[in-house]
Enzyme design. Sequence first.
Site, PDB file in Angstrom:
ATOM      1  N   ASP A  72       0.803  -1.225   0.000  1.00 16.67           N
ATOM      2  CA  ASP A  72       0.000   0.000   0.000  1.00 16.67           C
ATOM      3  C   ASP A  72       0.836   1.276   0.000  1.00 16.67           C
ATOM      4  O   ASP A  72       1.990   1.299   0.410  1.00 16.67           O
ATOM      5  CB  ASP A  72      -0.969   0.015   1.180  1.00 16.67           C
ATOM      6  CG  ASP A  72      -0.290  -0.249   2.520  1.00 16.67           C
ATOM      7  OD1 ASP A  72       0.764  -0.912   2.542  1.00 16.67           O
ATOM      8  OD2 ASP A  72      -0.813   0.195   3.556  1.00 16.67           O
ATOM      9  N   GLU A 130      -0.678  -2.240   5.268  1.00 14.84           N
ATOM     10  CA  GLU A 130       0.287  -2.073   6.362  1.00 14.84           C
ATOM     11  C   GLU A 130       0.129  -0.719   7.031  1.00 14.84           C
ATOM     12  O   GLU A 130       0.333  -0.587   8.240  1.00 14.84           O
ATOM     13  CB  GLU A 130       1.713  -2.243   5.827  1.00 14.84           C
ATOM     14  CG  GLU A 130       2.773  -2.327   6.917  1.00 14.84           C
ATOM     15  CD  GLU A 130       3.158  -0.980   7.519  1.00 14.84           C
ATOM     16  OE1 GLU A 130       3.435  -0.925   8.740  1.00 14.84           O
ATOM     17  OE2 GLU A 130       3.170   0.033   6.785  1.00 14.84           O
ATOM     18  N   GLU A 131      -0.244   0.289   6.261  1.00 10.88           N
ATOM     19  CA  GLU A 131      -0.420   1.627   6.832  1.00 10.88           C
ATOM     20  C   GLU A 131      -1.707   1.745   7.640  1.00 10.88           C
ATOM     21  O   GLU A 131      -1.972   2.792   8.234  1.00 10.88           O
ATOM     22  CB  GLU A 131      -0.409   2.680   5.717  1.00 10.88           C
ATOM     23  CG  GLU A 131       0.885   2.769   4.933  1.00 10.88           C
ATOM     24  CD  GLU A 131       2.044   3.345   5.729  1.00 10.88           C
ATOM     25  OE1 GLU A 131       1.804   3.811   6.864  1.00 10.88           O
ATOM     26  OE2 GLU A 131       3.176   3.310   5.233  1.00 10.88           O
ATOM     27  N   HIS A 361       7.383   9.147   4.558  1.00 12.13           N
ATOM     28  CA  HIS A 361       6.097   9.841   4.675  1.00 12.13           C
ATOM     29  C   HIS A 361       6.224  11.324   4.295  1.00 12.13           C
ATOM     30  O   HIS A 361       5.484  12.161   4.810  1.00 12.13           O
ATOM     31  CB  HIS A 361       5.509   9.693   6.081  1.00 12.13           C
ATOM     32  CG  HIS A 361       5.067   8.301   6.403  1.00 12.13           C
ATOM     33  ND1 HIS A 361       3.961   8.023   7.164  1.00 12.13           N
ATOM     34  CD2 HIS A 361       5.572   7.087   6.060  1.00 12.13           C
ATOM     35  CE1 HIS A 361       3.812   6.709   7.275  1.00 12.13           C
ATOM     36  NE2 HIS A 361       4.790   6.118   6.618  1.00 12.13           N
TER      37      HIS A 361
END
Length: 391
Positions: A72, A130-131, A361
Amino acid sequence: VARQIQEVIKLRRFLHMNPELSQREFETSKLVASQLLSMGLEVKTGIAGTGVTGLLRGGQPGTTIALRADLDALPIQENTGLPYRSLNPGIMHACGHDIHTAIALGTARVLVRLKDRIKGNIKFIFQPGEEGPPAGEEGGASLMVKEGVLDNPPVWAMIALHVWPEIPVGQALFTAGPALASADGFDIVLKGKGAHGARPYEGIDAVVLASQVVLAIHSTLNRTNRPDDPAVVSIGKIQGGIRSNIIADEVQLSGTARTLTEANRTRIERLLFDITEGISKPLGAQFEFRYNRGTLPVYNHPDLADILLPSLRNALGADQVSSHPPQMVAEDFSEFSQRIPGFYFLLGVRSPSASATAPLHNPRFNPDEKSIAVGIKAAAHLLLDGLASQH
């Protein structure tokens, strides 16, 4: 690896141009499955929604080891200016999961050519979410486990990596024991009594209460944290009040708590409650407290580290692998490493010519693609040596 790397880099760039959010990795999943099928692996799709596995059965009997990659992307608008930048507005592979997926696919491409010499099986696990899945949905590693990804055949141990822009390409970081933190969330609602801003003595000021709670949390943590068992608490949201001349009757606080051990996790939850209660009750205020346990700590099993750390050093060079203190970021690889032995390491992706690079990020995050070949080499060594250790 050298023969495969150009095709793998092309795959990575395609993934980077077409990012998809957590539990919505529909096209990414199709691409991964088609790649695995073309290699002749046993492929399963639809695990935890969009998850994929590919099983490489070795030519010799043995146990099963796994390599996990995540699929993702993040809801971030890319600002790198790359020719292969994201084509999906507001979505970007800003955490390097496109690199992870490319490394796993590249490792499969390399090892399938050694199939007859492999002692056991290798399961390539491509994980969605996963996020974190969308609100109200279940997903990620925990759902993959629930749906049997560690079974048929049973997985003995699992390997994973994460790109790390703080170190240059060619280097890796590893620590045995707790490596990454748990990640819990909490919400505190402080309920006072509204009044005119000129007459605060007629009310119970929820803004003042919130200020005292925030300061008390941080000052208390500074004096109670053990350096060998740290905790991090951050309050990222304060919301309350309606006008500048009205005493607020309610303020909401939201934050995150990060710990490495279950004992400290329990201590922090109790500490946050006690601080809130101790400040609210003497002033006649009410409060609501919610503590939501999330991701578990990532744990690198020491016995597996004894087996695989020499392999990682052999692959990259002894002077290229360093230890690091536990990081207070979180990763749901913990859902696997809390059940079976796990080996999780950080892979350098900073260009050697750069003194610094954008962090994870970040809309400018741009890992050096030379790290892909390094990651494939490391993963291949770890998987093969892990299987060989069981004979």
